[in-house]
Structures are given as structure tokens and as C-alpha cells.
Design an enzyme around this catalytic site. Structure first.
Site, PDB file in Angstrom:
ATOM      1  N   SER A  97       1.067  -1.112   0.139  1.00  0.00           N
ATOM      2  CA  SER A  97       0.206  -0.090  -0.184  1.00  0.00           C
ATOM      3  C   SER A  97       1.126   1.534   0.053  1.00  0.00           C
ATOM      4  O   SER A  97       2.077   1.280  -1.256  1.00  0.00           O
ATOM      5  CB  SER A  97      -0.726   0.126   1.448  1.00  0.00           C
ATOM      6  OG  SER A  97      -2.359   0.990   0.970  1.00  0.00           O
ATOM      7  N   LEU A  98       0.554   1.734   1.027  1.00  0.00           N
ATOM      8  CA  LEU A  98       1.667   3.244   1.351  1.00  0.00           C
ATOM      9  C   LEU A  98       2.784   2.317   1.054  1.00  0.00           C
ATOM     10  O   LEU A  98       3.756   3.450   0.085  1.00  0.00           O
ATOM     11  CB  LEU A  98       1.491   3.444   2.804  1.00  0.00           C
ATOM     12  CG  LEU A  98       2.864   4.834   2.452  1.00  0.00           C
ATOM     13  CD1 LEU A  98       2.648   6.645   2.255  1.00  0.00           C
ATOM     14  CD2 LEU A  98       2.411   5.206   4.737  1.00  0.00           C
ATOM     15  N   ASP A 121      -0.573  -3.928  -3.882  1.00  0.00           N
ATOM     16  CA  ASP A 121      -1.703  -3.600  -3.504  1.00  0.00           C
ATOM     17  C   ASP A 121      -2.018  -2.075  -3.097  1.00  0.00           C
ATOM     18  O   ASP A 121      -2.730  -1.572  -3.360  1.00  0.00           O
ATOM     19  CB  ASP A 121      -2.734  -3.860  -2.667  1.00  0.00           C
ATOM     20  CG  ASP A 121      -3.850  -4.361  -2.961  1.00  0.00           C
ATOM     21  OD1 ASP A 121      -4.203  -5.953  -3.912  1.00  0.00           O
ATOM     22  OD2 ASP A 121      -4.808  -3.577  -3.129  1.00  0.00           O
ATOM     23  N   HIS A 249      -6.987  -5.989   0.383  1.00  0.00           N
ATOM     24  CA  HIS A 249      -6.069  -5.179   0.073  1.00  0.00           C
ATOM     25  C   HIS A 249      -5.125  -5.832   0.790  1.00  0.00           C
ATOM     26  O   HIS A 249      -3.448  -5.370   0.923  1.00  0.00           O
ATOM     27  CB  HIS A 249      -6.288  -3.967   0.818  1.00  0.00           C
ATOM     28  CG  HIS A 249      -5.225  -3.315   0.670  1.00  0.00           C
ATOM     29  ND1 HIS A 249      -4.778  -2.493  -0.340  1.00  0.00           N
ATOM     30  CD2 HIS A 249      -4.604  -1.510   2.199  1.00  0.00           C
ATOM     31  CE1 HIS A 249      -3.934  -1.404  -0.073  1.00  0.00           C
ATOM     32  NE2 HIS A 249      -4.243  -1.418   1.317  1.00  0.00           N
TER      33      HIS A 249
END
Length: 271
Positions: A97-98, A121, A249
Site C-alpha cells: 500500500s503506502l 496492492d 487489500h
């Protein structure tokens, strides 16, 4: 569970990390509101023959939480400074993610420090409405809890596909008892700034990166739509693209075998 943590100062922040194993180096970067503990199951599967450095990024976990500085430039500056301070480059970066955004940006900017990227993701072209929803969920997590059991109940509802052991790790790593209540270690101001920083797309970095990249997406991801994943594939058809069946996610915690296999594959590819 919290054994082996240490801190290192890089520029304006002090980062908490866990450094395990020996051999080829993989730096592991978590997602928004998370912490280095989300990588534990992946680290276990990679084994001691790989040196894994899992990091609490700024604003998260047990690292420093400055009042500002939550865009790509600051996050990626920390990662670059950490690799240089540890003298461990060049490395494979694996981010969720980040952390996936940060991994791609660092890989594009500093190919001398990065041999490959596994981006889990998160891709360019994430829709603004998806980030609006993410911001709402992040704000909803800024609350206190009466007990560890109450935290686990909240996390099970928030992450319905997450295994029980991963929920326990999130509880242990991500919350601290203050007085009679538990609160999240992720700083609310930092989380708001982080989500805003994600609105600046990084398709330029994805276009320019010259090291090998693997993209991993959960089949049921609420963050990376099929459209965004396909658009990234059109931008860079040379990227390896993997969809994980049955996952949403939170792929490193829901499918650690797959993520560990893709990291191992990248290590083999870059030698």
C-alpha cells in the site's frame, strides 16, 4: 512479539526497525496506519537466509511522528537515508500500500540503492473516490479501546479476511495502553497527511523506474481496482503482475506464502 526492535536516526526522524537474518537484503515497508509487524509472517517464510529489515515508517508505530512531512518526498527520503545509514544497499524493496508507493518512487530515484521492487496492492491510477473512502476509514480508527479484546473485535470486523494470528499481531504492535485505555500508535495527523499525500499520483515514477518490478494485487482489493491495475500494466507491460485469489487489500497478512514467494523470486532474478 516486540523483541528485537531497535531505533536508528535518519535526518529529522528516528525510525524503529527489526533487522533479522543474513544474506541478500530486503527492506519491508508497511501501509497506512500499520507497522512493521504486518510483515512477520512473510519474514518467517523467507527464513534466516535472507536479511529482512522491517521498518515503522514516520508517523507510524514506534517511529518519530513529526507534525508535517507525509508526502512521497519525506517518506522516500527516510528510506534512502536508512539504506545509506545501514550500509546495506543495494536492496530489494517490498512494500504494501503506502509502502508500495514508496518502494516504486525510491526505486525510480535511486537505482544505485535498489535492485528490484515488489509492490503489493498499490499502483498508480488509484481513483480519488477510493482515497476518499480510505480517509474515512483512517479517521474511524482514531479511537480508544477498553481492552485488547475490544481491539481484536474491532479489527476482525474491519479486516474480515485477516487470519486470527495477524489480528493478534496488529493488536500487539499497533496499540499502547495509556492510563485505562488503549490508543493506536499511528498518529492521526500523520495519517491524514499520508492519505492526502497519496493523492499525488506516481505514474511518473512507475514510468521511469528501471529496476525489475513485481505488482501484486488482492483479487477483492478495495484499493486497487481492476481498472487501475490494468492501466499500470498498459503503462509498464514489462512489470510482472500477480493477482492473489481470495485476498483483499491486506495481502501480506492474508497470503504471506504468496508474498514471500514473490520476494524470493525477485531475489533470484536480481542475483
Amino acid at each position: 512479539m516486540l523483541n528485537g526492535l531497535r531505533r536508528i536516526r535518519v535526518g529529522e526522524v528516528e525510525l524503529c526497525l527489526r533487522d533479522r537474518g543474513s544474506g541478500h537484503v530486503v527492506v519491508l515497508l508497511h501501509g497506512t496506519t500499520a507497522n512493521l509487524g504486518v510483515w512477520d509472517a512473510v519474514v518467517d517464510r523467507l527464513g534466516d537466509g535472507v536479511r529482512t529489515i522491517a521498518v515503522d515508517q514516520r508517523g507510524h508505530g514506534r517511529s518519530s511522528k513529526p507534525a508535517s512531512g507525509y508526502g512521497a518526498a519525506e517518506y522516500c527520503g527516510d528510506v534512502t537515508a536508512l539504506i545509506e545509514a545501514l550500509g546495506c544497499g543495494p536492496v530489494v524493496l517490498a512494500g504494501h500500500s503506502l509502502g508500495a508507493r514508496n518502494s516504486v518512487v525510491v526505486g525510480a530515484r535511486r537505482p544505485d540503492l535498489v535492485t528490484g521492487v515488489v509492490a503489493v496492492d498499490y499502483t498508480p491510477f488509484v481513483e480519488p473516490e477510493v482515497l476518499d473512502e480510505l480517509g474515512t476509514r483512517v479517521r474511524g480508527g482514531d479511537r480508544t479501546f477498553a481492552s485488547a479484546g475490544e481491539i481484536e473485535e474491532y479489527l476482525r470486523a474491519r479486516y474480515p479476511l485477516m487470519p486470527a494470528d495477524a489480528v493478534r499481531r496488529r493488536t500487539a504492535y499497533g496499540y499502547v495502553l495509556e492510563g485505562e485505555a488503549y490508543r493506536p500508535l499511528a498518529d492521526p495527523g500523520a495519517m491524514a497527511g499520508t492519505v492526502e499525500g497519496l493523492r499525488a499520483d506516481f505514474d511518473g515514477a512507475a514510468r521511469d523506474i528501471g529496476v525489475p518490478v513485481t505488482l501484486v494485487r488482492g483479487e477483492h482489493s478495495r484499493i486497487v481496482s481492476e481498472r487501475a491495475f490494468a492501466a499500470t500494466g498498459e503503462l509498464r507491460p514489462d512489470f510482472r503482475a500477480v493477482t492473489v485469489p481470495g485476498a483483499d487489500h491486506y495481502v501480506p497478512e492474508e497470503a504471506p506464502d504468496t508474498v514471500a514467494d514473490e520476494i524470493a523470486r525477485m531475489l533470484k532474478q536480481v542475483g
